[in-house]
Design an enzyme around this catalytic site. Structure first.
Site, PDB file in Angstrom:
ATOM      1  CE  LYS A 102      -1.797   1.447   4.067  1.00 24.49           C
ATOM      2  NZ  LYS A 102      -1.466   2.829   4.433  1.00 24.49           N
ATOM      3  CG  ASN A 103       2.278   2.594   3.540  1.00 26.95           C
ATOM      4  OD1 ASN A 103       1.105   2.858   3.247  1.00 26.95           O
ATOM      5  ND2 ASN A 103       2.671   2.369   4.767  1.00 26.95           N
ATOM      6  CB  CYS A 123      -4.674   9.840  12.208  1.00 29.98           C
ATOM      7  SG  CYS A 123      -3.243   9.542  13.216  1.00 29.98           S
ATOM      8  NE  ARG A 144       0.327  10.289  10.705  1.00 26.57           N
ATOM      9  CZ  ARG A 144      -0.166   9.277   9.971  1.00 26.57           C
ATOM     10  NH1 ARG A 144      -1.303   8.729  10.330  1.00 26.57           N
ATOM     11  NH2 ARG A 144       0.436   8.879   8.884  1.00 26.57           N
ATOM     12  CG  ASP A 167       3.289   1.446   9.507  1.00 22.65           C
ATOM     13  OD1 ASP A 167       3.451   1.702   8.307  1.00 22.65           O
ATOM     14  OD2 ASP A 167       2.955   2.312  10.334  1.00 22.65           O
ATOM     15  NE  ARG A 227      -7.322   4.062   5.497  1.00 19.96           N
ATOM     16  CZ  ARG A 227      -6.789   5.185   5.955  1.00 19.96           C
ATOM     17  NH1 ARG A 227      -7.204   5.687   7.094  1.00 19.96           N
ATOM     18  NH2 ARG A 227      -5.833   5.799   5.299  1.00 19.96           N
TER      19      ARG A 227
HETATM   20  C1  EPZ Z   1       4.055   6.944   6.352  1.00 20.48           C
HETATM   21  O1  EPZ Z   1       3.254   7.955   6.933  1.00 20.48           O
HETATM   22  C2  EPZ Z   1       3.185   5.708   6.271  1.00 20.48           C
HETATM   23  N1  EPZ Z   1       2.032   5.996   5.426  1.00 20.48           N
HETATM   24  C3  EPZ Z   1       2.709   5.308   7.680  1.00 20.48           C
HETATM   25  O2  EPZ Z   1       1.992   4.088   7.545  1.00 20.48           O
HETATM   26  C4  EPZ Z   1       3.941   5.048   8.548  1.00 20.48           C
HETATM   27  O3  EPZ Z   1       3.510   4.768   9.864  1.00 20.48           O
HETATM   28  C5  EPZ Z   1       4.844   6.292   8.537  1.00 20.48           C
HETATM   29  O4  EPZ Z   1       5.195   6.647   7.181  1.00 20.48           O
HETATM   30  C6  EPZ Z   1       6.136   6.063   9.308  1.00 20.48           C
HETATM   31  O5  EPZ Z   1       6.834   4.997   8.725  1.00 20.48           O
HETATM   32  C7  EPZ Z   1       2.176   5.919   4.083  1.00 20.48           C
HETATM   33  O6  EPZ Z   1       3.253   5.628   3.580  1.00 20.48           O
HETATM   34  C8  EPZ Z   1       0.949   6.195   3.262  1.00 20.48           C
HETATM   35  P1  EPZ Z   1       6.123  10.283   8.361  1.00 20.48           P
HETATM   36  P2  EPZ Z   1       3.784   9.489   6.957  1.00 20.48           P
HETATM   37  O7  EPZ Z   1       5.978  11.577   7.638  1.00 20.48           O
HETATM   38  O8  EPZ Z   1       4.537   9.773   5.711  1.00 20.48           O
HETATM   39  C9  EPZ Z   1       6.527  13.574  11.693  1.00 20.48           C
HETATM   40  C10 EPZ Z   1       0.182   2.644   7.760  1.00 20.48           C
HETATM   41  O9  EPZ Z   1      -0.232   2.056   8.762  1.00 20.48           O
HETATM   42  N2  EPZ Z   1       6.206  14.563  10.646  1.00 20.48           N
HETATM   43  O10 EPZ Z   1       7.263   9.378   7.997  1.00 20.48           O
HETATM   44  O11 EPZ Z   1       2.613  10.357   7.293  1.00 20.48           O
HETATM   45  C11 EPZ Z   1       5.349  12.671  12.027  1.00 20.48           C
HETATM   46  O12 EPZ Z   1       4.478  13.298  12.934  1.00 20.48           O
HETATM   47  C12 EPZ Z   1       0.595   4.091   7.852  1.00 20.48           C
HETATM   48  O13 EPZ Z   1       0.337   2.110   6.626  1.00 20.48           O
HETATM   49  C13 EPZ Z   1       6.297  15.923  10.954  1.00 20.48           C
HETATM   50  O14 EPZ Z   1       6.613  16.309  12.082  1.00 20.48           O
HETATM   51  O15 EPZ Z   1       4.765   9.455   8.199  1.00 20.48           O
HETATM   52  C14 EPZ Z   1       6.046  11.471  12.612  1.00 20.48           C
HETATM   53  O16 EPZ Z   1       6.365  11.723  13.963  1.00 20.48           O
HETATM   54  C15 EPZ Z   1       0.290   4.666   9.212  1.00 20.48           C
HETATM   55  N3  EPZ Z   1       6.026  16.839   9.982  1.00 20.48           N
HETATM   56  C16 EPZ Z   1       7.340  11.371  11.808  1.00 20.48           C
HETATM   57  O17 EPZ Z   1       7.513  12.648  11.195  1.00 20.48           O
HETATM   58  C17 EPZ Z   1       5.693  16.459   8.703  1.00 20.48           C
HETATM   59  O18 EPZ Z   1       5.492  17.343   7.842  1.00 20.48           O
HETATM   60  C18 EPZ Z   1       7.301  10.332  10.698  1.00 20.48           C
HETATM   61  O19 EPZ Z   1       6.134  10.551   9.939  1.00 20.48           O
HETATM   62  C19 EPZ Z   1       5.613  15.078   8.403  1.00 20.48           C
HETATM   63  C20 EPZ Z   1       5.881  14.154   9.392  1.00 20.48           C
END
Ligand code: EPZ
Length: 417
Positions: A22-23, A116, A121, A304, A396
């Site tokens: 998915k990701n 979420c 987020r 995850d 999902r």
């Molecule tokens: C991706 O989400 C995945 N989703 C998530 O999987 C996964 O948990 C996550 O990466 C971490 O590996 C998809 O790929 C669609 P991040 P993403 O930006 O990109 C902070 C699932 O279950 N952050 O890597 O949203 C954030 O709060 C889903 O399949 C900021 O501070 O995650 C977190 O603490 C859930 N500012 C950290 O970075 C930003 O602008 C990592 O988040 C963006 C992120």
């Protein structure tokens, strides 16, 4: 709303085919916006998030066709540049259209995704990167409104390793003038897969999969055919399903090189894992040893998989500790597994799990994708019947999970409420 009903106690055995990730599929779908033409993605899983993203692309004017596990996206007819709230609020990954729309059309209006189940987020890193690439970015009435004559390359330092922000920036930088360097870039396999697809489209990128990615802007990109990599989180989930029920299962079509941290931890817990080419044979032959787990950006232990490993450790012989460093509030599954008899204490982003003899079936509520997977895993081994409510969360991100588990011997079925 549907629910899933499970009669616990069956050991899983047999083989399960792992679906496309998915990701990886979601950013790859967004990347097709960068080239005018018809691109085809193969091994795309049948998931709610994929159909939601298809709807986002259709709202932009693209034509999206689904055939079996193929997805054909014709982006030559895109003439709108807004991802609306009613779609974005159901799937945060819709923000992936921001970078490509800016790069190809110089404009984008994307609803802020909101929070979420486990807290806010933020998307500040996405916005900062677009501004550093030269776009004007404003927030108007809950929407990100971005414009740019022509993006220009920049050195972008992320203080947090972000999968989404890295993906958006890579896509935007492909058509910028000059060179972009992303520092502290995410190294996830899904980012590597996106980089490979962009390169096939004519982009000039190096360093993907390391912490520093360099993108040299080009005039234009062309359409592509690309295959989606196997889903390492789905695979990890079925490995835990095998371990928790004490069975023996062969996972087919796995990228073992993407699963180092999960394999290492499951082996440490006493699970026997054997690689046979692209297959993994997983077997539980002894009691479960407790673990200390800290979630981290790839190649660390994936957040995850945190809920899934927690339900497994609730039956370990001793006390385990899980430290959640990516999303500190990602514990909505804890109150629910406590209702099944798990002994979990929370202190900020640390969970202490004291192993119990057995779990008992109960009606439980899914709250997000991976939490619902953990509840299903608990139901597979719990004494008696477990009902997992609000099962739309699981649809999902897990393709035909009920059918796949039933074929492995689980007593599981879906009930339409
Ligand atoms: C991706 O989400 C995945 N989703 C998530 O999987 C996964 O948990 C996550 O990466 C971490 O590996 C998809 O790929 C669609 P991040 P993403 O930006 O990109 C902070 C699932 O279950 N952050 O890597 O949203 C954030 O709060 C889903 O399949 C900021 O501070 O995650 C977190 O603490 C859930 N500012 C950290 O970075 C930003 O602008 C990592 O988040 C963006 C992120």
């Amino acid at each position: 709303m549907d629910k899933i009903v499970i009669a616990g106690g069956k050991k899983l055995s047999g083989t399960v085919q792992i679906s496309g990730a998915k990701n990886a599929a979601l950013p790859m779908m967004a990347a097709t916006i960068l080239a005018s033409g018809q691109s085809t993605l193969h091994n795309v899983p049948h998931l709610k998030d994929v159909s939601t993203f298809s709807d986002v692309l259709r709202v932009l004017g693209a034509r999206v066709k689904r055939e079996e596990h193929g997805l054909t996206i014709d982006t030559s007819s895109i003439e709108h540049f807004e991802a609306p709230y009613e779609l974005v609020r159901t799937m945060r990954a819709s923000i992936y259209v921001l970078g490509p729309l800016l790069a190809r059309f110089g404009q984008a209006r994307v609803s802020l995704p909101g929070g979420c189940a486990w807290g806010p987020r933020p998307v500040n890193l996405h916005l900062k990167a677009m501004e550093e690439l030269g776009a004007q970015v404003e927030i108007q009435h809950g929407y990100i409104v971005a414009h740019s004559e022509k993006l220009s390359g920049a050195v972008i330092d992320f203080d947090v390793s972000s999968v989404g922000a890295t993906a958006n920036t890579m896509m935007a930088a492909c058509l910028a003038s000059g060179t972009t360097v992303i520092r502290n870039a995410a190294r996830e396999p899904e980012i590597e897969a996106l980089g490979a697809m962009l390169t096939s489209m004519g982009a000039s990128i190096s360093g993907v999969g390391t912490g520093t990615v360099e993108i040299r802007g080009v005039e234009g990109l062309h359409e592509v055919q690309e295959r989606v990599i196997p889903d390492r989180i789905e695979a990890g989930t079925y490995m835990v399903a095998t371990a928790i029920t004490g069975g023996e299962v062969t996972l087919k079509g796995v990228r073992v090189d993407h699963m180092g941290a999960v394999i290492a931890k499951l082996e440490e817990a006493g699970i026997v894992i054997r690689q046979e080419g692209e297959n993994l044979v997983v077997e539980r032959t002894s009691s479960l040893a407790p673990l200390d787990i800290t979630t981290a950006p790839y190649p660390g232990f994936p957040t995850d998989m945190q809920a899934q490993i927690m339900i497994l450790l609730s039956l370990a012989r001793g006390t385990s500790v899980i430290t959640e460093n990516i999303f500190p509030d990602r514990f909505t599954h804890v109150p629910e597994i406590r209702r099944m008899g798990a002994n979990v204490k929370l202190d900020a982003n640390v969970a202490v799990i004291t192993g119990v003899k057995e779990l008992s079936g109960a009606p439980v509520m899914a709250s997000d994708l991976r939490a619902s997977a953990a509840l299903i895993l608990g139901g597979l081994v719990a004494k008696g019947e477990t009902e997992v409510l609000r099962i739309y969360h699981i649809d999902r991100g897990y393709e035909r999970i009920g059918e796949k588990l039933r074929r492995l011997g689980a007593e599981i079925h879906r009930v339409r409420e």
